[in-house]
Design a protein around this motif. Structure first.
Motif, PDB file in Angstrom:
ATOM      1  N   ASN A  27       0.808  -1.146   0.096  1.00 27.29           N
ATOM      2  CA  ASN A  27      -0.093   0.117  -0.071  1.00 27.29           C
ATOM      3  C   ASN A  27       1.032   1.250  -0.002  1.00 27.29           C
ATOM      4  N   ARG A  28       1.827   1.348   0.882  1.00 27.51           N
ATOM      5  CA  ARG A  28       2.677   2.473   0.664  1.00 27.51           C
ATOM      6  C   ARG A  28       3.688   2.542  -0.627  1.00 27.51           C
ATOM      7  N   ILE A  29       3.974   1.655  -0.926  1.00 30.75           N
ATOM      8  CA  ILE A  29       4.539   1.600  -2.438  1.00 30.75           C
ATOM      9  C   ILE A  29       3.507   2.374  -3.412  1.00 30.75           C
ATOM     10  N   SER A  30       2.284   1.563  -3.542  1.00 25.96           N
ATOM     11  CA  SER A  30       1.277   2.245  -4.306  1.00 25.96           C
ATOM     12  C   SER A  30       0.835   3.770  -4.110  1.00 25.96           C
ATOM     13  N   ALA A  31       0.940   3.902  -2.929  1.00 23.29           N
ATOM     14  CA  ALA A  31       0.454   5.467  -2.763  1.00 23.29           C
ATOM     15  C   ALA A  31       1.620   6.383  -3.137  1.00 23.29           C
ATOM     16  N   GLN A  32       3.162   6.025  -3.144  1.00 24.68           N
ATOM     17  CA  GLN A  32       4.180   6.770  -3.426  1.00 24.68           C
ATOM     18  C   GLN A  32       4.032   6.898  -4.897  1.00 24.68           C
ATOM     19  N   PRO A  39      -1.503  11.762 -12.467  1.00 26.04           N
ATOM     20  CA  PRO A  39      -2.511  12.871 -12.083  1.00 26.04           C
ATOM     21  C   PRO A  39      -3.768  12.388 -10.918  1.00 26.04           C
ATOM     22  N   ARG A  40      -4.204  13.025 -10.220  1.00 26.29           N
ATOM     23  CA  ARG A  40      -5.056  12.923  -9.159  1.00 26.29           C
ATOM     24  C   ARG A  40      -6.385  12.280  -9.575  1.00 26.29           C
ATOM     25  N   ARG A  45      -9.303   6.890 -10.489  1.00 31.04           N
ATOM     26  CA  ARG A  45      -9.908   5.862 -11.377  1.00 31.04           C
ATOM     27  C   ARG A  45      -9.218   4.487 -11.100  1.00 31.04           C
ATOM     28  N   PHE A  46      -7.738   4.611 -10.811  1.00 30.30           N
ATOM     29  CA  PHE A  46      -7.283   3.308 -10.763  1.00 30.30           C
ATOM     30  C   PHE A  46      -7.711   2.545  -9.432  1.00 30.30           C
ATOM     31  N   ILE A  47      -7.829   3.450  -8.456  1.00 28.97           N
ATOM     32  CA  ILE A  47      -8.256   2.707  -7.193  1.00 28.97           C
ATOM     33  C   ILE A  47      -9.765   2.202  -7.285  1.00 28.97           C
ATOM     34  N   ALA A  48     -10.579   3.109  -7.639  1.00 28.25           N
ATOM     35  CA  ALA A  48     -11.819   2.674  -7.999  1.00 28.25           C
ATOM     36  C   ALA A  48     -12.029   1.320  -8.801  1.00 28.25           C
ATOM     37  N   ARG A  49     -11.253   1.112  -9.650  1.00 26.54           N
ATOM     38  CA  ARG A  49     -11.082  -0.165 -10.506  1.00 26.54           C
ATOM     39  C   ARG A  49     -10.530  -1.269  -9.901  1.00 26.54           C
TER      40      ARG A  49
END
Length: 55
Positions: A27-32, A39-40, A45-49
């Motif tokens: 999760n930390r790697i993904s967040a970084q 872009p936000r 969109r990525f998180i939603a999918r």
């Protein structure tokens, strides 16, 4: 993926350590990655999918 209990425990343990806490290495790697390279709107969109099946 962390269990709800583990995520809650890590989050509560991190209170007061900073403005943001992201439990779990992946999760930390993904967040970084998302915070610096995407872009936000694209990150949202990525998180939603990727979490559509979680409920």
């Amino acid at each position: 993926m962390l269990s709800p209990d583990e995520a809650a425990r890590r989050t509560l343990d991190g209170l007061g350590r900073g403005p943001r806490l992201v439990p779990g290495l992946i999760n930390r790697i993904s967040a970084q990655f998302m915070g610096r390279l995407l872009p936000r709107r694209a990150a949202i969109r990525f998180i939603a999918r990727s979490t559509k099946h979680v409920s």
